[in-house]
Design a protein around this motif. Structure first.
Motif, PDB file in Angstrom:
ATOM      1  N   CYS A 122       2.661   8.708  28.743  1.00 18.09           N
ATOM      2  CA  CYS A 122       1.777   9.149  29.825  1.00 18.09           C
ATOM      3  C   CYS A 122       1.355  10.586  29.506  1.00 18.09           C
ATOM      4  CB  CYS A 122       2.460   9.022  31.194  1.00 18.09           C
ATOM      5  SG  CYS A 122       3.540  10.402  31.650  1.00 18.09           S
ATOM      6  N   ARG A 129       2.058  13.249  31.023  1.00 16.07           N
ATOM      7  CA  ARG A 129       3.177  14.162  31.182  1.00 16.07           C
ATOM      8  C   ARG A 129       4.200  14.023  30.042  1.00 16.07           C
ATOM      9  NH1 ARG A 129       5.122  17.099  35.634  1.00 16.07           N
ATOM     10  NH2 ARG A 129       3.715  16.218  37.151  1.00 16.07           N
ATOM     11  N   CYS A 130       4.333  12.831  29.463  1.00 19.06           N
ATOM     12  CA  CYS A 130       5.185  12.665  28.276  1.00 19.06           C
ATOM     13  C   CYS A 130       4.679  13.582  27.156  1.00 19.06           C
ATOM     14  CB  CYS A 130       5.129  11.231  27.736  1.00 19.06           C
ATOM     15  SG  CYS A 130       5.810   9.946  28.778  1.00 19.06           S
ATOM     16  N   CYS A 156      10.617  12.626  30.358  1.00 17.24           N
ATOM     17  CA  CYS A 156       9.425  12.741  31.208  1.00 17.24           C
ATOM     18  C   CYS A 156       9.825  12.529  32.663  1.00 17.24           C
ATOM     19  CB  CYS A 156       8.362  11.731  30.805  1.00 17.24           C
ATOM     20  SG  CYS A 156       7.000  11.680  31.990  1.00 17.24           S
ATOM     21  N   CYS A 179       8.119   9.179  34.114  1.00 19.60           N
ATOM     22  CA  CYS A 179       8.546   7.932  33.465  1.00 19.60           C
ATOM     23  C   CYS A 179      10.021   7.675  33.747  1.00 19.60           C
ATOM     24  CB  CYS A 179       8.270   7.989  31.970  1.00 19.60           C
ATOM     25  SG  CYS A 179       6.496   7.969  31.606  1.00 19.60           S
TER      26      CYS A 179
HETATM   27 ZN   LIG Z   1       5.712   9.982  31.046  1.00 24.24          ZN
END
Ligand SMILES: [Zn+2]
Ligand SMILES: [Zn+2]
Lengths: 97, 296, 296, 97
Positions: free
Chosen positions: C175, C177-178, C251, C254
């Motif tokens: 994602c 943010r990952c 994350c 996640c």
């Molecule tokens: Zn993520």
């Protein structure tokens, strides 16, 4: 052995069972040029309609050959001698829009 | 710097004017240039829309077709209530609604030897996009006229999930005929009617044709002359390949142009007249859409 | 095969239906899917136009902005006589003129914690495109909502001559943010107002967002999840890079999703509530367009 | 010598005199990891604003590092040991649209 990646795009893959990418190994007792490779492809990979691939012992008009993303015309055309790990791509020209 | 832009133009184009690699000088060049778009279909729509909103001076739109229901899934300037209307006229109308500062010219004509030279001669910069039902004969003809007149040619094409893009006849790069000296067999050519095409693919290629046209006109950046982008949208793969240079020894057109000092209008007409496009392409006329063949 | 397409739809979409890798099954899936486009500017326009003409079932358009004169050089759905009108409404009107078979929904709202979850929950498939004056905070917020709801996110961005494209939160891919666990310093973020943008670049990226959205919805081909396309239009260079997989250990989002069996609506609301986006991004509110900084 | 191609894009090149591509040679008496390379770049290539490039001895948030077109996170991050002819790219995330 001579390891080659052979790719087809722009519709040329339809002559080859709709498979775009082929990894092949050729016996390198003798030297391989594009000239010999075309015949080998016709005999070993081509599924049908050889006249849509070869004409007068060269590639048929409308298909561009690339070796490692360079136009084969820059490399000697039919006489280019293949190296291990070369990528040979056959691109059919698109006309739609 | 000195420029011929009005305050309202500066406001409208401000977000491209502030790009350091573009700037007011590029906008000036755009404003004083003309571009001809041949084909007002899938590629022609985004090309024309972006060249128009970017502020090209004069935009010529060529197409002898009318809008059909099977066009509108990919030809984003053609509304569903415009079926039967001229594609060139409708695209010009849509562009005009976006930017009325551009001068638009509509050419509802079929490209033949007689019409091509006269039309392209009127445009200092030329930008090509071929419509979907196009045929090989038009591609060779447009190419040859561009070579004879020394005009660059931004060429896009698309089929199914794939696209190809290059700039022909520009600087040391090849022309279409340098790359393909012999026409493909007529039964080996497929088009959007028989092989299909996805809208976003022409959207991408058409937008990039506008980009390359802007770069050619503004003389900025590095264009795709001598290179070709190949896009496979199904697997999402891109590659940029290196092409042969202009073939001054063997290309019929490049040779004719470079072997003489200055071509006159009469010379150009003669060269075109002496070449049998119909025989060369193995088709029956300039608008041959009849061949319905198995795909390749 | 069995399908729910009318004869008039088959005629309209015929050129994409005959693509062997697409076919009637893909069209069925498109027709029964919804997509939400967040941002109706440079990227949102081509994305929406191509998804609309391709025949998506339901298209949600989100934007709280109105059309300005400096938008129209790149936002090809916004005519010059529509200055001051809602972007989302105007884009919906333009799409409807192209394809009235699609159901359009206009959301003239600002994305905040409160509005985001409710809105995105309504859409089985989500497709993102951020408008030009956007800020980092909205990107994190949309990403987090998508992760919490398990929806893929087609992300495009563009600046000057450059573009970036990927699909977040899809299959094993990361994602947003990952990939970017920490927000960039607010003064290091530049947008189209201060750095500029060329129309054909958003045209290309926006078209490709529509392509990836179609592939996700129809479940065909190989999407850009786990990969990112980087485009440099000035030198015409493309590269497709390989990204890290989803970061389930580190994350924040996640991890929250994967550590529980089933998130309830209340869980999601709590997770969002507990995260201070404004502090995380170092901005003053959800619509922070005020920072005017030197480019980078 | 260790030969590297170092590229900047997405705006990161503005910190480096607007030059997108740099060919560099490093003395390979010692091993070079990304950790050391970052410091070397700050000392040798960076023109101004070091805080826009490094933060807390690593790359600042919002810039992605790639080695030969792969996310550095796949390769060990700061500890990745550089090989001859590696391409190291710094990409600033774009936010516009
Ligand atoms: Zn993520
Ligand atoms: Zn030539």
């Amino acid at each position: 052995m001579l390891h080659l990646t052979i790719e087809f795009s722009g519709g040329a893959e339809l002559l080859f069972g709709n498979v775009k990418k082929h990894q092949v190994e050729l016996n390198n007792d003798t030297k391989w040029t594009i000239r010999e490779l075309l015949v080998w492809i016709k005999d070993n990979l081509l599924k049908h309609k050889p006249e849509m691939f070869l004409q007068d012992e060269t590639i048929r008009p409308g298909i561009l050959i690339l070796v490692n993303d360079s136009d084969w015309d820059l490399l000697g055309n039919l006489s280019y001698e293949l190296n291990d790990n070369d990528n040979v791509t056959f691109i059919s020209t698109l006309h739609g829009g | 710097m000195a420029h011929n832009l009005t305050n309202s133009e500066i406001e409208r184009y401000s977000r491209q004017l502030i790009i350091p690699d573009y700037g007011i000088e590029s906008q000036n060049k755009l404003k004083s240039s003309s571009i001809l778009i041949i084909g007002c279909g899938g590629l022609g729509c985004p090309s024309a829309l972006y060249l128009s909103t970017a502020g090209i001076g004069r935009l010529g739109l060529v197409d002898d077709d009318t809008i059909e229901i099977s066009n509108i899934h990919r030809q984003i300037a053609h509304d569903e209530n415009k079926i039967g209307i001229s594609k060139a006229q409708n695209l010009a109308d849509r562009c005009k609604a976006l930017n009325s500062l551009v001068k638009y010219e509509v050419h509802n004509i079929l490209f033949t030897k007689t019409t091509a030279l006269n039309l392209i001669e009127q445009y200092p910069f030329l930008f090509l996009s071929i419509y979907c039902t196009d045929n090989v004969i038009t591609r060779y003809l447009i190419n040859d006229v561009c070579v004879l007149l020394g005009k660059p040619l931004v060429s896009g094409s698309a089929l199914k999930f794939e696209g190809q893009l290059t700039v022909y006849n520009y600087l040391n790069g090849p022309c279409y005929r340098c790359l393909y000296p012999t026409a493909p067999p007529a039964h080996a050519v497929s088009n959007c009617s028989d092989a299909g095409i996805l809208g976003p693919i022409v959207g991408m290629i058409g937008s990039l044709q506008a980009l390359e046209a802007i770069k050619v006109v503004a003389e900025i950046g590095t264009c795709l002359n001598g290179r070709m982008m190949i896009f496979d949208g199904f697997d999402f793969l891109t590659r940029i390949i290196k092409l042969r240079p202009r073939q001054i020894e063997t290309c019929l057109m490049c040779k004719s142009v470079l072997s003489r000092e200055n071509l006159t209008k009469k010379d150009r007409e003669e060269i075109l007249e002496n070449f049998d496009y119909i025989e060369f392409c193995g088709v029956s006329n300039y608008n041959d859409k009849s061949i319905n063949i198995s795909i390749l």
